[in-house]
Design a protein around this motif. Structure first.
Motif, PDB file in Angstrom:
ATOM      1  N   THR A 119       0.826  -1.204   0.000  1.00 11.36           N
ATOM      2  CA  THR A 119       0.000   0.000   0.000  1.00 11.36           C
ATOM      3  C   THR A 119       0.858   1.251   0.000  1.00 11.36           C
ATOM      4  O   THR A 119       0.601   2.195  -0.754  1.00 11.36           O
ATOM      5  CB  THR A 119      -0.935  -0.001   1.218  1.00 11.36           C
ATOM      6  OG1 THR A 119      -1.744  -1.167   1.172  1.00 11.36           O
ATOM      7  CG2 THR A 119      -1.806   1.225   1.247  1.00 11.36           C
ATOM      8  N   GLU A 120       1.871   1.276   0.832  1.00 10.23           N
ATOM      9  CA  GLU A 120       2.759   2.446   0.895  1.00 10.23           C
ATOM     10  C   GLU A 120       3.541   2.627  -0.399  1.00 10.23           C
ATOM     11  O   GLU A 120       3.752   3.758  -0.850  1.00 10.23           O
ATOM     12  CB  GLU A 120       3.721   2.322   2.076  1.00 10.23           C
ATOM     13  CG  GLU A 120       3.058   2.488   3.419  1.00 10.23           C
ATOM     14  CD  GLU A 120       2.421   3.847   3.584  1.00 10.23           C
ATOM     15  OE1 GLU A 120       3.014   4.860   3.163  1.00 10.23           O
ATOM     16  OE2 GLU A 120       1.310   3.904   4.136  1.00 10.23           O
ATOM     17  N   LEU A 121       3.964   1.536  -1.028  1.00  4.42           N
ATOM     18  CA  LEU A 121       4.673   1.618  -2.303  1.00  4.42           C
ATOM     19  C   LEU A 121       3.759   2.189  -3.388  1.00  4.42           C
ATOM     20  O   LEU A 121       4.152   3.083  -4.144  1.00  4.42           O
ATOM     21  CB  LEU A 121       5.196   0.241  -2.708  1.00  4.42           C
ATOM     22  CG  LEU A 121       6.014   0.183  -3.987  1.00  4.42           C
ATOM     23  CD1 LEU A 121       7.321   0.936  -3.801  1.00  4.42           C
ATOM     24  CD2 LEU A 121       6.280  -1.250  -4.369  1.00  4.42           C
ATOM     25  N   GLY A 122       2.532   1.688  -3.445  1.00  2.79           N
ATOM     26  CA  GLY A 122       1.578   2.201  -4.421  1.00  2.79           C
ATOM     27  C   GLY A 122       1.233   3.656  -4.178  1.00  2.79           C
ATOM     28  O   GLY A 122       1.122   4.453  -5.119  1.00  2.79           O
ATOM     29  N   LEU A 123       1.080   4.029  -2.918  1.00  2.51           N
ATOM     30  CA  LEU A 123       0.777   5.413  -2.570  1.00  2.51           C
ATOM     31  C   LEU A 123       1.920   6.339  -2.958  1.00  2.51           C
ATOM     32  O   LEU A 123       1.698   7.424  -3.509  1.00  2.51           O
ATOM     33  CB  LEU A 123       0.484   5.519  -1.070  1.00  2.51           C
ATOM     34  CG  LEU A 123       0.146   6.895  -0.532  1.00  2.51           C
ATOM     35  CD1 LEU A 123      -1.141   7.396  -1.152  1.00  2.51           C
ATOM     36  CD2 LEU A 123       0.027   6.843   0.968  1.00  2.51           C
ATOM     37  N   SER A 124       3.151   5.927  -2.688  1.00  4.12           N
ATOM     38  CA  SER A 124       4.311   6.751  -3.049  1.00  4.12           C
ATOM     39  C   SER A 124       4.435   6.899  -4.555  1.00  4.12           C
ATOM     40  O   SER A 124       4.719   7.994  -5.058  1.00  4.12           O
ATOM     41  CB  SER A 124       5.595   6.126  -2.495  1.00  4.12           C
ATOM     42  OG  SER A 124       5.542   6.045  -1.109  1.00  4.12           O
ATOM     43  N   LEU A 125       4.220   5.822  -5.277  1.00  2.00           N
ATOM     44  CA  LEU A 125       4.296   5.869  -6.732  1.00  2.00           C
ATOM     45  C   LEU A 125       3.214   6.780  -7.313  1.00  2.00           C
ATOM     46  O   LEU A 125       3.481   7.596  -8.195  1.00  2.00           O
ATOM     47  CB  LEU A 125       4.165   4.450  -7.305  1.00  2.00           C
ATOM     48  CG  LEU A 125       4.349   4.301  -8.801  1.00  2.00           C
ATOM     49  CD1 LEU A 125       5.768   4.675  -9.189  1.00  2.00           C
ATOM     50  CD2 LEU A 125       4.050   2.877  -9.213  1.00  2.00           C
ATOM     51  N   ALA A 126       2.005   6.664  -6.790  1.00  2.00           N
ATOM     52  CA  ALA A 126       0.905   7.498  -7.270  1.00  2.00           C
ATOM     53  C   ALA A 126       1.140   8.971  -6.939  1.00  2.00           C
ATOM     54  O   ALA A 126       0.887   9.848  -7.764  1.00  2.00           O
ATOM     55  CB  ALA A 126      -0.407   7.029  -6.662  1.00  2.00           C
ATOM     56  N   ALA A 127       1.633   9.260  -5.743  1.00  6.40           N
ATOM     57  CA  ALA A 127       1.872  10.651  -5.342  1.00  6.40           C
ATOM     58  C   ALA A 127       2.982  11.280  -6.173  1.00  6.40           C
ATOM     59  O   ALA A 127       2.886  12.454  -6.561  1.00  6.40           O
ATOM     60  CB  ALA A 127       2.213  10.712  -3.855  1.00  6.40           C
ATOM     61  N   THR A 128       4.013  10.523  -6.477  1.00 13.11           N
ATOM     62  CA  THR A 128       5.105  11.048  -7.298  1.00 13.11           C
ATOM     63  C   THR A 128       4.618  11.339  -8.710  1.00 13.11           C
ATOM     64  O   THR A 128       4.897  12.408  -9.276  1.00 13.11           O
ATOM     65  CB  THR A 128       6.279  10.061  -7.332  1.00 13.11           C
ATOM     66  OG1 THR A 128       6.707   9.801  -5.995  1.00 13.11           O
ATOM     67  CG2 THR A 128       7.435  10.601  -8.139  1.00 13.11           C
TER      68      THR A 128
END
Length: 129
Positions: A44-53
């Motif tokens: 979840t954190e990886l996906g969130l970071s990728l989406a935010a970037t």
């Protein structure tokens, strides 16, 4: 006085037999979290970071191309938006702990997030069509 001694005293006075399991024992038997949930949290954190970037980079490009801003001003606006979006979890935690349950806050703000992303996509698709 320990919990078991208190149970014996209360049980003797009321004539009822109380359970012999203390609340601490109940909490130790339940499994919560641990390494079982670790991959889900990391994913979840990886996906969130990728989406935010990706969202921040696209916002900068959008501000430069559509609103004809200089790159420094577009980057400043993008940084302000990213910084303020990092404060939303704090507000959500205060709402969840003080007024609502965590499930309802997560559900409501997930729907709001989905609607905002959908509206942004709808607005941007109008500019490029």
């Amino acid at each position: 006085m320990k919990y078991s001694e208190l149970e014996q005293v209360e049980g003797e006075s009321s004539g009822q037999k109380l359970s012999e399991e203390a609340p601490e024992d109940c909490m130790q038997n339940s499994k919560r979290g641990g390494w079982t949930t670790f991959p889900y949290i990391i994913g979840t954190e990886l996906g969130l970071s990728l989406a935010a970037t990706g969202w921040g980079c696209n916002l900068t490009v959008y501000l430069i191309t559509v609103f004809n801003l200089k790159s420094i001003h577009a980057t400043q606006i993008s940084s302000i938006v990213a910084g303020s979006s990092n404060l939303f979890p704090i507000a959500g935690a205060i709402l969840a702990d003080s007024f609502f349950g965590s499930f309802s806050v997560i559900s409501i703000f997930s729907m709001i997030s989905f609607l905002v992303i959908y509206l942004l996509d709808f607005i941007i698709s109008d500019f490029y069509s």
